[in-house]
Write a protein that holds these residues in place. Structure first.
Motif, PDB file in Angstrom:
ATOM      1  N   CYS A  10      46.823  15.855  -9.659  1.00  0.00           N
ATOM      2  CA  CYS A  10      45.884  16.612  -8.826  1.00  0.00           C
ATOM      3  C   CYS A  10      46.085  16.317  -7.344  1.00  0.00           C
ATOM      4  CB  CYS A  10      44.449  16.342  -9.254  1.00  0.00           C
ATOM      5  SG  CYS A  10      43.983  14.612  -9.239  1.00  0.00           S
ATOM      6  N   CYS A  11      46.722  15.217  -7.010  1.00  0.00           N
ATOM      7  CA  CYS A  11      46.969  14.844  -5.617  1.00  0.00           C
ATOM      8  C   CYS A  11      48.331  15.345  -5.124  1.00  0.00           C
ATOM      9  CB  CYS A  11      46.926  13.328  -5.461  1.00  0.00           C
ATOM     10  SG  CYS A  11      45.405  12.585  -6.051  1.00  0.00           S
ATOM     11  N   SER A  12      49.067  15.988  -5.993  1.00  0.00           N
ATOM     12  CA  SER A  12      50.395  16.485  -5.642  1.00  0.00           C
ATOM     13  C   SER A  12      50.552  17.977  -5.898  1.00  0.00           C
ATOM     14  CB  SER A  12      51.467  15.748  -6.454  1.00  0.00           C
ATOM     15  OG  SER A  12      51.401  14.360  -6.222  1.00  0.00           O
ATOM     16  N   VAL A  13      50.049  18.455  -7.013  1.00  0.00           N
ATOM     17  CA  VAL A  13      50.308  19.827  -7.448  1.00  0.00           C
ATOM     18  C   VAL A  13      49.427  20.842  -6.743  1.00  0.00           C
ATOM     19  CG1 VAL A  13      50.289  21.387  -9.425  1.00  0.00           C
ATOM     20  CG2 VAL A  13      51.122  19.063  -9.702  1.00  0.00           C
ATOM     21  N   ILE A  14      48.130  20.592  -6.706  1.00  0.00           N
ATOM     22  CA  ILE A  14      47.192  21.607  -6.217  1.00  0.00           C
ATOM     23  C   ILE A  14      47.049  21.566  -4.699  1.00  0.00           C
ATOM     24  CG2 ILE A  14      45.928  21.692  -8.387  1.00  0.00           C
ATOM     25  CD1 ILE A  14      43.764  19.965  -7.101  1.00  0.00           C
ATOM     26  N   CYS A  64      44.209  17.332 -17.908  1.00  0.00           N
ATOM     27  CA  CYS A  64      45.121  16.195 -17.917  1.00  0.00           C
ATOM     28  C   CYS A  64      46.068  16.178 -19.110  1.00  0.00           C
ATOM     29  CB  CYS A  64      44.322  14.900 -17.891  1.00  0.00           C
ATOM     30  SG  CYS A  64      43.229  14.780 -16.457  1.00  0.00           S
ATOM     31  N   GLY A  65      45.668  16.822 -20.194  1.00  0.00           N
ATOM     32  CA  GLY A  65      46.512  16.799 -21.386  1.00  0.00           C
ATOM     33  C   GLY A  65      46.718  15.386 -21.886  1.00  0.00           C
ATOM     34  N   ALA A  71      49.768  17.332 -17.397  1.00  0.00           N
ATOM     35  CA  ALA A  71      48.857  17.549 -16.271  1.00  0.00           C
ATOM     36  C   ALA A  71      49.548  18.342 -15.171  1.00  0.00           C
ATOM     37  CB  ALA A  71      48.360  16.204 -15.733  1.00  0.00           C
ATOM     38  N   TYR A  72      50.785  17.984 -14.843  1.00  0.00           N
ATOM     39  CA  TYR A  72      51.529  18.709 -13.815  1.00  0.00           C
ATOM     40  C   TYR A  72      51.714  20.166 -14.222  1.00  0.00           C
ATOM     41  CZ  TYR A  72      52.698  14.819 -10.729  1.00  0.00           C
ATOM     42  OH  TYR A  72      52.628  13.798  -9.827  1.00  0.00           O
ATOM     43  N   ALA A  73      52.058  20.425 -15.474  1.00  0.00           N
ATOM     44  CA  ALA A  73      52.285  21.790 -15.953  1.00  0.00           C
ATOM     45  C   ALA A  73      50.989  22.599 -15.902  1.00  0.00           C
ATOM     46  CB  ALA A  73      52.849  21.770 -17.371  1.00  0.00           C
ATOM     47  N   TYR A  74      49.892  22.042 -16.376  1.00  0.00           N
ATOM     48  CA  TYR A  74      48.612  22.750 -16.390  1.00  0.00           C
ATOM     49  C   TYR A  74      48.149  23.057 -14.972  1.00  0.00           C
ATOM     50  CZ  TYR A  74      43.715  23.829 -17.184  1.00  0.00           C
ATOM     51  OH  TYR A  74      42.489  24.440 -17.191  1.00  0.00           O
ATOM     52  N   LEU A  75      48.176  22.060 -14.104  1.00  0.00           N
ATOM     53  CA  LEU A  75      47.711  22.270 -12.739  1.00  0.00           C
ATOM     54  C   LEU A  75      48.616  23.236 -11.980  1.00  0.00           C
ATOM     55  CD1 LEU A  75      46.496  18.679 -11.889  1.00  0.00           C
ATOM     56  CD2 LEU A  75      45.082  20.731 -12.143  1.00  0.00           C
TER      57      LEU A  75
END
Length: 85
Positions: A10-14, A64-65, A71-75
């Motif tokens: 969440c601190c990188s993707v979004i 988060c899965g 988590a990276y894929a979902y976000l």
């Protein structure tokens, strides 16, 4: 659910549109927050200067899965679906 230590999806993707100390214009999607340590821990966690949007984001099974990769894929999917571009 608790965050997985060292994930930081969440601190990188979004994207984050509110100001962050060190990032006064916010953070674009796909850009690592400047407040992350080398081991992906938030330097602002528990501090009053942490943006409200960050404090209010709660870990969940959906988001988060069962792995950092999930988590990276979902976000990434959510970011693309909600991006104005």
């Amino acid at each position: 659910m608790e965050c997985r230590i060292g994930c930081a999806a969440c601190c990188s993707v979004i994207s984050i549109s509110s100001p962050i100390p060190g990032m006064p214009e916010g953070k674009p999607a796909g850009v690592r927050c400047v407040q992350l340590t080398e081991d992906n821990r938030c330097k602002l966690f528990g501090k009053p200067e942490r943006p409200e949007v960050c404090s209010s984001l709660q870990a969940s099974i959906d988001m988060c899965g069962d792995s950092n990769e999930a988590a990276y894929a979902y976000l990434s999917m959510i970011e693309q679906a909600t991006s104005p571009d």
